[in-house]
Design a protein around this motif. Sequence first.
Motif, PDB file in Angstrom:
ATOM      1  N   ALA A  44       0.821  -1.216   0.000  1.00 24.54           N
ATOM      2  CA  ALA A  44       0.000   0.000   0.000  1.00 24.54           C
ATOM      3  C   ALA A  44       0.856   1.268   0.000  1.00 24.54           C
ATOM      4  O   ALA A  44       0.396   2.329  -0.418  1.00 24.54           O
ATOM      5  N   ASP A  45       2.098   1.168   0.449  1.00 22.14           N
ATOM      6  CA  ASP A  45       2.991   2.321   0.529  1.00 22.14           C
ATOM      7  C   ASP A  45       4.019   2.376  -0.598  1.00 22.14           C
ATOM      8  O   ASP A  45       4.850   3.282  -0.643  1.00 22.14           O
ATOM      9  N   TRP A  46       3.988   1.376  -1.487  1.00 20.34           N
ATOM     10  CA  TRP A  46       5.052   1.236  -2.486  1.00 20.34           C
ATOM     11  C   TRP A  46       5.238   2.495  -3.333  1.00 20.34           C
ATOM     12  O   TRP A  46       6.344   2.999  -3.482  1.00 20.34           O
ATOM     13  N   HIS A  47       4.172   3.018  -3.915  1.00 18.05           N
ATOM     14  CA  HIS A  47       4.310   4.174  -4.797  1.00 18.05           C
ATOM     15  C   HIS A  47       4.818   5.407  -4.052  1.00 18.05           C
ATOM     16  O   HIS A  47       5.566   6.209  -4.600  1.00 18.05           O
ATOM     17  N   ARG A  48       4.451   5.535  -2.816  1.00 21.81           N
ATOM     18  CA  ARG A  48       4.856   6.701  -2.027  1.00 21.81           C
ATOM     19  C   ARG A  48       6.307   6.604  -1.561  1.00 21.81           C
ATOM     20  O   ARG A  48       7.011   7.602  -1.490  1.00 21.81           O
ATOM     21  N   LEU A  49       6.780   5.383  -1.280  1.00 17.08           N
ATOM     22  CA  LEU A  49       8.094   5.229  -0.654  1.00 17.08           C
ATOM     23  C   LEU A  49       9.172   4.588  -1.528  1.00 17.08           C
ATOM     24  O   LEU A  49      10.337   4.565  -1.134  1.00 17.08           O
ATOM     25  N   SER A  50       8.810   4.079  -2.697  1.00 14.80           N
ATOM     26  CA  SER A  50       9.770   3.305  -3.490  1.00 14.80           C
ATOM     27  C   SER A  50      10.990   4.106  -3.931  1.00 14.80           C
ATOM     28  O   SER A  50      12.029   3.530  -4.233  1.00 14.80           O
ATOM     29  N   ARG A  51      10.899   5.407  -3.966  1.00 15.39           N
ATOM     30  CA  ARG A  51      12.034   6.238  -4.380  1.00 15.39           C
ATOM     31  C   ARG A  51      12.697   6.971  -3.201  1.00 15.39           C
ATOM     32  O   ARG A  51      13.618   7.759  -3.405  1.00 15.39           O
ATOM     33  N   GLN A  99      18.882   3.974  -8.475  1.00 13.31           N
ATOM     34  CA  GLN A  99      17.589   4.654  -8.495  1.00 13.31           C
ATOM     35  C   GLN A  99      16.513   3.638  -8.837  1.00 13.31           C
ATOM     36  O   GLN A  99      16.782   2.617  -9.454  1.00 13.31           O
ATOM     37  N   ALA A 100      15.313   3.946  -8.420  1.00 16.40           N
ATOM     38  CA  ALA A 100      14.189   3.037  -8.641  1.00 16.40           C
ATOM     39  C   ALA A 100      13.807   3.033 -10.118  1.00 16.40           C
ATOM     40  O   ALA A 100      13.750   4.086 -10.745  1.00 16.40           O
ATOM     41  N   PRO A 101      13.561   1.848 -10.680  1.00 21.22           N
ATOM     42  CA  PRO A 101      13.070   1.802 -12.052  1.00 21.22           C
ATOM     43  C   PRO A 101      11.630   2.300 -12.094  1.00 21.22           C
ATOM     44  O   PRO A 101      10.957   2.337 -11.064  1.00 21.22           O
ATOM     45  N   PRO A 102      11.153   2.688 -13.269  1.00 20.55           N
ATOM     46  CA  PRO A 102       9.757   3.133 -13.341  1.00 20.55           C
ATOM     47  C   PRO A 102       8.817   1.985 -12.995  1.00 20.55           C
ATOM     48  O   PRO A 102       9.150   0.815 -13.187  1.00 20.55           O
ATOM     49  N   PRO A 142       6.230  -0.698 -13.422  1.00 26.54           N
ATOM     50  CA  PRO A 142       5.788  -1.420 -14.624  1.00 26.54           C
ATOM     51  C   PRO A 142       4.295  -1.276 -14.898  1.00 26.54           C
ATOM     52  O   PRO A 142       3.872  -1.379 -16.039  1.00 26.54           O
ATOM     53  N   THR A 143       3.516  -0.993 -13.884  1.00 29.63           N
ATOM     54  CA  THR A 143       2.075  -0.868 -14.115  1.00 29.63           C
ATOM     55  C   THR A 143       1.680   0.532 -14.577  1.00 29.63           C
ATOM     56  O   THR A 143       0.542   0.762 -14.947  1.00 29.63           O
ATOM     57  N   HIS A 144       2.640   1.470 -14.555  1.00 31.19           N
ATOM     58  CA  HIS A 144       2.344   2.833 -14.989  1.00 31.19           C
ATOM     59  C   HIS A 144       3.180   3.268 -16.190  1.00 31.19           C
ATOM     60  O   HIS A 144       3.057   4.384 -16.653  1.00 31.19           O
ATOM     61  N   GLY A 145       4.044   2.403 -16.652  1.00 31.01           N
ATOM     62  CA  GLY A 145       4.982   2.750 -17.707  1.00 31.01           C
ATOM     63  C   GLY A 145       4.367   3.104 -19.035  1.00 31.01           C
ATOM     64  O   GLY A 145       4.168   4.264 -19.366  1.00 31.01           O
ATOM     65  N   ASP A 146       4.058   2.128 -19.833  1.00 28.06           N
ATOM     66  CA  ASP A 146       3.562   2.355 -21.196  1.00 28.06           C
ATOM     67  C   ASP A 146       2.080   2.056 -21.286  1.00 28.06           C
ATOM     68  O   ASP A 146       1.682   0.992 -21.732  1.00 28.06           O
ATOM     69  N   ARG A 147       1.298   3.007 -20.893  1.00 32.74           N
ATOM     70  CA  ARG A 147      -0.154   2.835 -21.006  1.00 32.74           C
ATOM     71  C   ARG A 147      -0.570   3.206 -22.414  1.00 32.74           C
ATOM     72  O   ARG A 147      -0.180   4.234 -22.948  1.00 32.74           O
ATOM     73  N   LYS A 148      -1.380   2.362 -22.987  1.00 28.71           N
ATOM     74  CA  LYS A 148      -1.884   2.640 -24.334  1.00 28.71           C
ATOM     75  C   LYS A 148      -3.224   3.360 -24.235  1.00 28.71           C
ATOM     76  O   LYS A 148      -4.062   3.024 -23.395  1.00 28.71           O
ATOM     77  N   ALA A 149      -3.395   4.320 -25.090  1.00 27.50           N
ATOM     78  CA  ALA A 149      -4.662   5.063 -25.095  1.00 27.50           C
ATOM     79  C   ALA A 149      -5.777   4.165 -25.573  1.00 27.50           C
ATOM     80  O   ALA A 149      -5.582   3.357 -26.481  1.00 27.50           O
ATOM     81  N   PRO A 150      -6.982   4.261 -24.971  1.00 31.55           N
ATOM     82  CA  PRO A 150      -8.101   3.398 -25.373  1.00 31.55           C
ATOM     83  C   PRO A 150      -8.617   3.734 -26.748  1.00 31.55           C
ATOM     84  O   PRO A 150      -8.453   4.680 -27.343  1.00 31.55           O
TER      85      PRO A 150
END
Length: 100
Positions: free
Chosen positions: A39-46, A87-90, A92-100
Amino acid sequence: MAFSFDPSMTPAQAAKPAADLTDLELAQILAERLAIKPADWHRLSRDRRVRAREQLAAALVFLLKQNSEEALMRVEQAAGWLNRSLQAPPCPTHGDRKAP
């Protein structure tokens, strides 16, 4: 690198007074406490201090398990976070989102 905790560690062991726990059990509890929760990954990963303390706690567990090679890798990772060579890699769930 993901860190897996000893599955043989039971909640009852974690509930014992610190004086009754082994050094390894204490280190495992510390490592679990300092690990970034999903739950804290996005906030603390960097956060470099958070990542370094997570790696150093894991290093202590491996050292107490007589796994010096893995412990050293964790210490080197912690140093990398602190000296900014890592440094933290980007995400993977937010990297290359394709437009609908």
